[in-house]
Write an enzyme that holds these catalytic residues in place. Structure first.
Site, PDB file in Angstrom:
ATOM      1  N   HIS A 295      -8.151 111.060  -2.560  1.00 50.13           N
ATOM      2  CA  HIS A 295      -8.078 110.665  -3.981  1.00 50.13           C
ATOM      3  C   HIS A 295      -9.412 110.816  -4.722  1.00 50.13           C
ATOM      4  O   HIS A 295      -9.866 109.952  -5.453  1.00 50.13           O
ATOM      5  CB  HIS A 295      -7.397 109.300  -4.192  1.00 50.13           C
ATOM      6  CG  HIS A 295      -8.056 108.074  -3.607  1.00 50.13           C
ATOM      7  ND1 HIS A 295      -9.380 107.770  -3.766  1.00 50.13           N
ATOM      8  CD2 HIS A 295      -7.531 107.050  -2.898  1.00 50.13           C
ATOM      9  CE1 HIS A 295      -9.645 106.618  -3.171  1.00 50.13           C
ATOM     10  NE2 HIS A 295      -8.537 106.169  -2.632  1.00 50.13           N
TER      11      HIS A 295
ATOM     12  N   ASP B 294      -1.272 105.613   1.218  1.00 46.34           N
ATOM     13  CA  ASP B 294      -1.699 106.099   2.532  1.00 46.34           C
ATOM     14  C   ASP B 294      -1.208 105.215   3.681  1.00 46.34           C
ATOM     15  O   ASP B 294      -1.374 105.587   4.842  1.00 46.34           O
ATOM     16  CB  ASP B 294      -3.231 106.276   2.598  1.00 46.34           C
ATOM     17  CG  ASP B 294      -4.008 105.070   2.130  1.00 46.34           C
ATOM     18  OD1 ASP B 294      -3.451 104.258   1.370  1.00 46.34           O
ATOM     19  OD2 ASP B 294      -5.181 104.931   2.507  1.00 46.34           O
TER      20      ASP B 294
ATOM     21  N   TYR C  35     -17.608 103.672   2.996  1.00 47.27           N
ATOM     22  CA  TYR C  35     -16.308 103.078   2.641  1.00 47.27           C
ATOM     23  C   TYR C  35     -16.495 101.859   1.743  1.00 47.27           C
ATOM     24  O   TYR C  35     -15.824 101.709   0.718  1.00 47.27           O
ATOM     25  CB  TYR C  35     -15.544 102.695   3.920  1.00 47.27           C
ATOM     26  CG  TYR C  35     -14.082 102.461   3.638  1.00 47.27           C
ATOM     27  CD1 TYR C  35     -13.182 103.523   3.642  1.00 47.27           C
ATOM     28  CD2 TYR C  35     -13.610 101.196   3.315  1.00 47.27           C
ATOM     29  CE1 TYR C  35     -11.839 103.314   3.354  1.00 47.27           C
ATOM     30  CE2 TYR C  35     -12.273 100.980   3.019  1.00 47.27           C
ATOM     31  CZ  TYR C  35     -11.394 102.046   3.048  1.00 47.27           C
ATOM     32  OH  TYR C  35     -10.070 101.840   2.740  1.00 47.27           O
TER      33      TYR C  35
ATOM     34  N   HIS D 253      -0.422  96.243   3.018  1.00 49.05           N
ATOM     35  CA  HIS D 253      -1.014  96.836   1.795  1.00 49.05           C
ATOM     36  C   HIS D 253      -0.107  97.991   1.381  1.00 49.05           C
ATOM     37  O   HIS D 253       0.248  98.821   2.227  1.00 49.05           O
ATOM     38  CB  HIS D 253      -2.423  97.302   2.155  1.00 49.05           C
ATOM     39  CG  HIS D 253      -3.156  98.109   1.145  1.00 49.05           C
ATOM     40  ND1 HIS D 253      -3.066  97.873  -0.207  1.00 49.05           N
ATOM     41  CD2 HIS D 253      -4.023  99.145   1.271  1.00 49.05           C
ATOM     42  CE1 HIS D 253      -3.843  98.723  -0.843  1.00 49.05           C
ATOM     43  NE2 HIS D 253      -4.427  99.525   0.029  1.00 49.05           N
TER      44      HIS D 253
ATOM     45  N   HIS E 284      -8.248  95.554  -1.105  1.00 45.97           N
ATOM     46  CA  HIS E 284      -8.792  95.932  -2.388  1.00 45.97           C
ATOM     47  C   HIS E 284      -7.719  96.088  -3.468  1.00 45.97           C
ATOM     48  O   HIS E 284      -8.034  96.507  -4.574  1.00 45.97           O
ATOM     49  CB  HIS E 284      -9.603  97.240  -2.223  1.00 45.97           C
ATOM     50  CG  HIS E 284      -8.736  98.437  -1.941  1.00 45.97           C
ATOM     51  ND1 HIS E 284      -8.714  99.513  -2.784  1.00 45.97           N
ATOM     52  CD2 HIS E 284      -7.849  98.720  -0.974  1.00 45.97           C
ATOM     53  CE1 HIS E 284      -7.865 100.418  -2.311  1.00 45.97           C
ATOM     54  NE2 HIS E 284      -7.326  99.956  -1.224  1.00 45.97           N
TER      55      HIS E 284
HETATM   56 FE   LIG Z   1      -6.063 101.063   0.115  1.00 46.93          FE
HETATM   57 FE   LIG Z   2      -6.278 103.039   2.921  1.00 46.41          FE
END
Ligand SMILES: [Fe+2]
Ligand SMILES: [Fe+2]
Ligand SMILES: Cc1cc2nc3c(=O)[nH]c(=O)nc-3n(C[C@H](O)[C@H](O)[C@H](O)COP(=O)(O)O)c2cc1C
Length: 404
Positions: A24, A82, A196, A78, A145
């Protein structure tokens, strides 16, 4: 890759994406992995799925351990693409499985899939799921996040399935931190952790600190941290927790990042004596030209350093576009605890340096003012002034950072 047993009856069943270089928009020179985990207990439980393009990989890995139709529970920590976009492929094979997800996760997931087909149960912090010999505990981590994010703790095995947190974009045949440190290097892994954090978690330092404190206050013992990207932390999971706390606290390298762009090399000719000045003040220094550096690498280097000097020529009264892009990117990441200044060459009215400071103010960063601007080519005297600017900036950075 085949499934890998990470502890008795718990398997990594993810996929290694060796080829991805643009995640991304984030440069991933080492590729990445999409990690998900299968727990074989009375109720077979899958934690997370993988990016849709890799669905066949995880299904094959699962099938190597158990018949996927036997999956009883699917935990979605999450909902980002991905990790959750293979859910339909899993549910096709295990249509009666129950999905466990946060309330916000369920809302978001309904934007991707028709949930009316599936049994979806929402969970919140403190909720548990008994799957046989094991109990899973859910801890919501909103905005780490995404709003829906949560982590799952396997009590008896003392494993924290941490979704994106503590992950790294590293494609590797190694699955564990110690294996990677043996085959590659600890420094490379450390760099991937910082990369990261800088690009994904920089805005959320305060939440990182309070969540880690919450987990520690619960007295949760952690023997392994199993994130959704990269290596699994088993050698010393405490190390990555401490690294996150350190980054959230504002600690950084005694160094100044010089991040610039140029049309006709005048701004570049300023960067060199500025760097020499920084060095003369005893700080390390790295120069990065933006059009030669991926944005996410420049962000990482910014974050690693205690201070940054941003260089831009003036183009049509304003910042050079790559520099404006970098500053926009940085503003979204809400950086804290960094000192900044600006420099640049101009021809007539100027404007780039002024605009850079306007951006710094919007970000609330500590600035050193004024910046330094030079018409067209820097002369020898200008180079001296640049050297002094770099030296003075570095001295102020060193002083400012004593508090962290
Ligand atoms: Fe993520
Ligand atoms: Fe991820
Ligand atoms: C297309 C173009 C537009 C420019 N617009 C401005 C401007 O609006 N105001 C200004 O002060 N200088 C302007 N300049 C002059 C440059 O800022 C000047 O040449 C400067 O020395 C370039 O620095 P660099 O060698 O680091 O690219 C412009 C230059 C170009 C090529």
């Amino acid at each position: 890759m085949k499934a890998v047993e990470i502890t008795k009856d718990i398997y990594w069943v993810g996929a290694v994406d060796w080829a991805v270089r643009d995640f991304h928009g984030y440069e991933t020179p080492r590729g990445t992995t999409y990690n998900n985990y299968l727990i074989v207990d009375d109720e077979i439980t899958l934690i997370d799925t993988v990016k849709h393009d890799f669905a066949t990989y995880t299904l094959k890995n699962i099938a190597g351990v158990v018949d996927p139709a036997r999956i009883k529970n699917v935990v979605i920590n999450h909902i980002e693409n991905d990790h959750a976009t293979s859910l339909d492929c899993v549910m096709e094979l295990a249509p009666n499985a129950t999905i466990y997800i946060s309330e916000k996760g369920k809302k978001g997931l309904a934007r991707f899939f028709d949930l009316s087909r599936w049994d979806v149960k929402t969970v919140k912090t403190g909720d548990t799921l008994a799957i046989g010999k094991r109990t899973l505990e859910f801890i919501e981590t909103p905005m780490l996040h995404w709003p829906d994010s949560m982590v799952t703790y396997a009590r008896e095995d003392k494993i924290l399935f941490s979704q994106d947190a503590f992950g790294q974009h590293v494609a590797s045949a190694a699955r564990f931190d110690d294996e990677f440190e043996d085959s590659d290097s600890a420094a490379e892994l450390d760099d991937a952790v910082i990369d990261y954090y800088a690009n994904i978690l920089m805005p959320f330092g305060q939440i990182v600190t309070s969540k880690i404190a919450e987990i520690r206050a619960k007295g949760i013992e952690i023997e392994m941290i199993a994130p959704d990207h990269g290596l699994i932390w088993r050698k010393n999971p405490r190390k990555v927790l401490d690294k996150y706390l350190e980054m959230a606290s504002g600690k950084a390298r005694r160094s100044v990042a010089i991040i610039y762009d140029t049309m006709w090399q005048s701004t570049e000719k300023m960067a060199v004596p500025i760097a020499e000045g920084v060095r003369a003040a005893g700080l390390d220094c790295r120069i990065m030209k933006l059009r030669a550096t991926p944005m996410s690498v420049a962000i990482k280097e910014f974050w690693k350093s205690q201070g940054a000097l941003i260089g831009s020529p003036t183009l049509n009264n304003i910042l050079y576009p790559s520099v404006a892009e970098f500053l926009t990117h940085l503003r979204g990441l809400r950086p804290k605890n960094r000192m900044v200044g600006a420099f640049g060459s101009f021809g007539w009215g100027g404007g780039a340096v002024k605009e850079a400071y306007e951006e710094f103010k919007r970000m609330g960063l500590q600035t050193v003012e004024p910046g330094i601007q030079i018409p067209y080519r820097p002369s020898r005297a200008d180079e001296e002034a640049c050297f002094e600017f770099g030296r003075s900036f570095a001295q102020q950075v060193a002083e400012y950072h004593q508090r962290f």
